[in-house]
Design a protein around this motif. Structure first.
Motif, short mmCIF file in Angstrom:
data_model
loop_
_atom_site.label_atom_id
_atom_site.label_comp_id
_atom_site.label_asym_id
_atom_site.label_seq_id
_atom_site.Cartn_x
_atom_site.Cartn_y
_atom_site.Cartn_z
N PHE A 45 -1.61 9.25 -13.20
CA PHE A 45 -2.91 9.03 -12.54
C PHE A 45 -4.05 9.79 -13.03
O PHE A 45 -5.14 9.18 -12.64
CB PHE A 45 -2.65 9.68 -10.96
CG PHE A 45 -1.58 8.83 -10.21
CD1 PHE A 45 -2.18 7.60 -10.10
CD2 PHE A 45 -0.68 9.48 -9.30
CE1 PHE A 45 -1.13 6.67 -8.98
CE2 PHE A 45 0.29 8.68 -8.52
CZ PHE A 45 -0.17 7.42 -8.33
N ASN A 98 -3.84 5.63 -1.14
CA ASN A 98 -4.05 4.44 -0.61
C ASN A 98 -3.87 3.66 -1.91
O ASN A 98 -5.01 2.52 -2.24
CB ASN A 98 -5.30 4.03 0.14
CG ASN A 98 -5.43 2.80 0.85
OD1 ASN A 98 -4.12 2.17 1.13
ND2 ASN A 98 -6.64 2.10 1.09
N TRP A 99 -2.90 3.35 -2.53
CA TRP A 99 -2.76 2.78 -3.75
C TRP A 99 -2.30 1.45 -3.65
O TRP A 99 -1.40 0.99 -2.89
CB TRP A 99 -1.67 3.54 -4.73
CG TRP A 99 -1.47 2.85 -6.27
CD1 TRP A 99 -2.44 2.91 -7.30
CD2 TRP A 99 -0.40 2.41 -6.71
NE1 TRP A 99 -1.89 2.19 -8.12
CE2 TRP A 99 -0.50 2.07 -8.03
CE3 TRP A 99 0.99 1.97 -6.07
CZ2 TRP A 99 0.25 1.34 -8.77
CZ3 TRP A 99 1.99 1.73 -7.13
CH2 TRP A 99 1.51 1.20 -8.43
N SER A 100 -3.27 0.44 -3.95
CA SER A 100 -3.09 -0.89 -3.31
C SER A 100 -2.65 -1.59 -4.76
O SER A 100 -3.39 -1.43 -5.62
CB SER A 100 -4.15 -1.45 -2.90
OG SER A 100 -4.21 -2.90 -2.30
N VAL A 101 -1.41 -2.40 -4.68
CA VAL A 101 -1.03 -3.14 -5.97
C VAL A 101 -0.27 -4.44 -5.38
O VAL A 101 0.58 -4.36 -4.55
CB VAL A 101 -0.11 -2.16 -6.47
CG1 VAL A 101 1.16 -1.71 -6.07
CG2 VAL A 101 0.21 -2.92 -7.94
N HIS A 150 0.88 -1.23 -0.08
CA HIS A 150 -0.01 -0.03 -0.04
C HIS A 150 0.84 1.16 0.11
O HIS A 150 1.78 1.21 0.85
CB HIS A 150 -0.87 0.18 1.46
CG HIS A 150 -1.67 -1.25 1.21
ND1 HIS A 150 -3.08 -1.33 0.64
CD2 HIS A 150 -1.52 -2.36 1.98
CE1 HIS A 150 -3.49 -2.47 0.69
NE2 HIS A 150 -2.81 -3.17 1.54
N ASP A 160 1.13 5.49 -0.14
CA ASP A 160 0.41 6.82 -0.10
C ASP A 160 1.58 7.78 -0.57
O ASP A 160 2.62 8.05 -0.21
CB ASP A 160 0.29 7.39 1.25
CG ASP A 160 -0.35 8.42 1.45
OD1 ASP A 160 -0.47 9.39 0.63
OD2 ASP A 160 -0.85 8.95 2.55
N TRP A 161 0.96 8.06 -1.75
CA TRP A 161 2.09 8.91 -2.76
C TRP A 161 2.18 10.30 -2.20
O TRP A 161 3.19 11.15 -2.51
CB TRP A 161 1.59 9.11 -4.11
CG TRP A 161 1.58 7.71 -5.01
CD1 TRP A 161 0.64 6.91 -4.93
CD2 TRP A 161 2.70 7.09 -5.59
NE1 TRP A 161 1.03 5.69 -5.82
CE2 TRP A 161 2.25 5.75 -6.24
CE3 TRP A 161 3.89 7.58 -6.03
CZ2 TRP A 161 3.04 5.22 -6.76
CZ3 TRP A 161 4.80 6.75 -6.60
CH2 TRP A 161 4.36 5.36 -7.29
N GLN A 203 -5.30 7.35 -15.56
CA GLN A 203 -5.93 6.15 -14.98
C GLN A 203 -7.40 6.49 -14.78
O GLN A 203 -8.30 5.28 -14.79
CB GLN A 203 -5.05 5.63 -13.91
CG GLN A 203 -5.40 4.38 -13.57
CD GLN A 203 -4.37 3.79 -12.27
OE1 GLN A 203 -3.21 4.38 -12.53
NE2 GLN A 203 -4.74 2.72 -11.64
N LYS A 204 -7.59 7.51 -14.20
CA LYS A 204 -9.02 7.92 -13.99
C LYS A 204 -9.88 8.79 -14.94
O LYS A 204 -11.03 9.23 -14.54
CB LYS A 204 -9.06 8.67 -12.55
CG LYS A 204 -8.66 8.02 -11.35
CD LYS A 204 -9.49 6.59 -11.07
CE LYS A 204 -9.21 5.77 -9.71
NZ LYS A 204 -10.20 4.65 -9.66
N LEU A 263 -7.02 6.43 -4.83
CA LEU A 263 -5.98 5.95 -5.78
C LEU A 263 -4.60 6.47 -5.30
O LEU A 263 -3.71 5.61 -5.20
CB LEU A 263 -6.19 6.31 -7.22
CG LEU A 263 -5.19 5.97 -8.18
CD1 LEU A 263 -5.09 4.52 -8.45
CD2 LEU A 263 -5.36 6.56 -9.47
N ILE A 264 -4.50 7.78 -4.87
CA ILE A 264 -3.13 8.40 -4.60
C ILE A 264 -2.64 8.03 -3.34
O ILE A 264 -1.62 7.88 -2.99
CB ILE A 264 -3.34 9.92 -4.92
CG1 ILE A 264 -3.32 10.14 -6.41
CG2 ILE A 264 -1.81 10.55 -4.68
CD1 ILE A 264 -3.52 11.48 -6.98
#
Length: 409
Positions: free
Chosen positions: A306, A334-337, A261, A263-264, A309-310, A331-332
């Motif tokens: 970003f 709490n980006w989960s990948v 996770h 957070d950018w 992407q949206k 998304l920015i």
């Protein structure tokens, strides 16, 4: 066959050489054996060639182990301040780079030379390259069969490190010896290592490669082998995935098949603090495009990615619904990948796992059921965070072992 040594140390890296120097200067007759043609290669290449030899703030909280208490004794008896005294005594200039990380001003070779000098002071005998073919216990002594013959010793110290950087001769020999004598081993895996992603997961890596961004990154959970982590560090986007200090730290906690996770905006520092809600709900931004607003706090290429992407590229902020703004914020922040994996032993800085600490005495590093058999350094299930902590474990575990060798008969 020579007369019996007080200790034979297998491995001429950081932990092995340091332990040998201390034990030798305590009056012990010590032999170091290593299979490499050049000693200390992992020290030489560390820290970009300047060796991040310790950390001012090294403490048990900076280490991963199935037994978090195991580290306490050795670190307390030989803290980073003691190694710094040794570095100062050898006239080595150094500097603090980031969060207590200490690097040589000149070259990592100075640390290698210091360790060799300490060994010389203690009359330590070093033989390399030599292959250790087998280790066996014979009553109260140990027999070390090598390519140069057989040596007898009262104690044997396994200090061959771990599996990272196989190109410089890394091996699992210490783990093999542990298993030979029935000691349990925590399955090893790469740590402090970049993470890779599939094109489907992160398709615009090539466009973003080379970007470095301060982030807050989290991985693992309380129920996993080594728990969970959260770091505020830089993240580096590469052609293969994610790297940089933040990702390397998180990789030690990451569990295959689970997400990390990011957070950018979490690590951004702004005068008076940074309020993410203000960024996404500021009426002064009504006529600005989504990518322009994001570019005020993120690198332009990343802001564009970003927004794309949206599906918000070119749209004025006033045209973006509250729901879409919230989705972008999520998304920015709490980006989960899910990573596809790591880049493996070739790119890993250290090994996670190793000889199970429940098999060892934390004050001496000796195997509980095999008097005279010691394990120190990276081969033990103790792995430090990035920033000099793994070297500090090498010094601390080596020192604890040397003190034990001094009283071992």
């Amino acid at each position: 066959m020579s007369k019996t040594w007080d200790a034979i140390i297998i491995g001429g890296g950081a932990a092995g050489l340091f332990c040998a120097g201390v034990a030798g200067q305590l009056g012990k007759r010590v032999l170091v054996l290593d299979h490499a043609s050049v000693l200390g290669e992992k020290i030489r290449i560390s820290g970009g060639g300047r060796c991040n030899f310790t950390n001012l703030h090294s403490s048990p909280a900076n280490f991963l182990s199935l037994n978090s208490h195991f580290i306490k004794s050795a670190l307390a008896r030989y803290p980073s301040s003691e190694f710094i005294k040794l570095v100062n005594a050898h006239g080595i200039n150094y500097h603090e780079k980031h969060q207590g990380q200490l690097f040589c001003d000149d070259s990592a070779m100075q640390i290698i030379e210091m360790l060799m000098t300490e060994c010389k002071k203690g009359g330590v005998k070093i033989r390399f390259p030599v292959t250790v073919e087998s280790i066996a216990q014979d009553a109260s002594e140990w027999l070390i069969h090598t390519s140069d013959g057989v040596e007898k010793t009262k104690a044997v110290v396994m200090a061959t490190g771990g599996l990272p950087v196989p190109a410089i001769g890394a091996s699992a020999y210490s783990l093999d010896i542990a298993k030979q004598f029935g000691l349990s081993v925590v399955d090893p895996r790469p740590a402090l290592v970049p993470l890779s992603f599939t094109a489907e997961t992160f398709g615009n890596l090539n466009d973003l490669a080379g970007l470095s961004v301060p982030v807050r990154i989290a991985a693992g959970s309380k129920g996993h082998r080594y728990g969970a982590c959260r770091f505020n560090e830089d993240l580096l986007l590469t052609h293969k995935g994610l790297s940089g200090p933040g990702v390397l730290q998180a990789s030690s906690y990451w569990v295959e098949g689970e997400p990390i996770h990011i957070d950018w905006l979490g690590a951004i520092e702004r005068p008076g603090g940074f309020n993410c809600d203000v960024l996404f709900n500021n009426d002064e931004n009504r006529l600005k495009s989504a990518e322009t607003i994001l570019a005020s706090v993120l690198p332009q290429r990343l802001a564009k990615a970003f927004a794309e992407q949206k599906n918000l590229m070119g749209r004025k902020w006033a045209e973006v619904s509250k729901k879409d703004r919230q989705a972008l914020k999520e998304l920015i922040t709490n980006w989960s990948v899910k990573p596809a994996g790591t880049l493996g032993w070739k790119k890993a800085e250290v090994m996670l796992g190793g000889v199970d600490t429940k098999e060892l005495d934390s004050q001496t590093m000796m195997a509980r059921n095999y008097p005279g058999l010691f394990f120190i350094g990276e081969c033990v299930d103790v792995t430090g965070h990035l920033g000099g902590h793994n070297f500090q474990w090498a010094w601390a575990s080596g020192f604890a072992c040397a003190q034990a060798l001094n009283s071992f008969s």
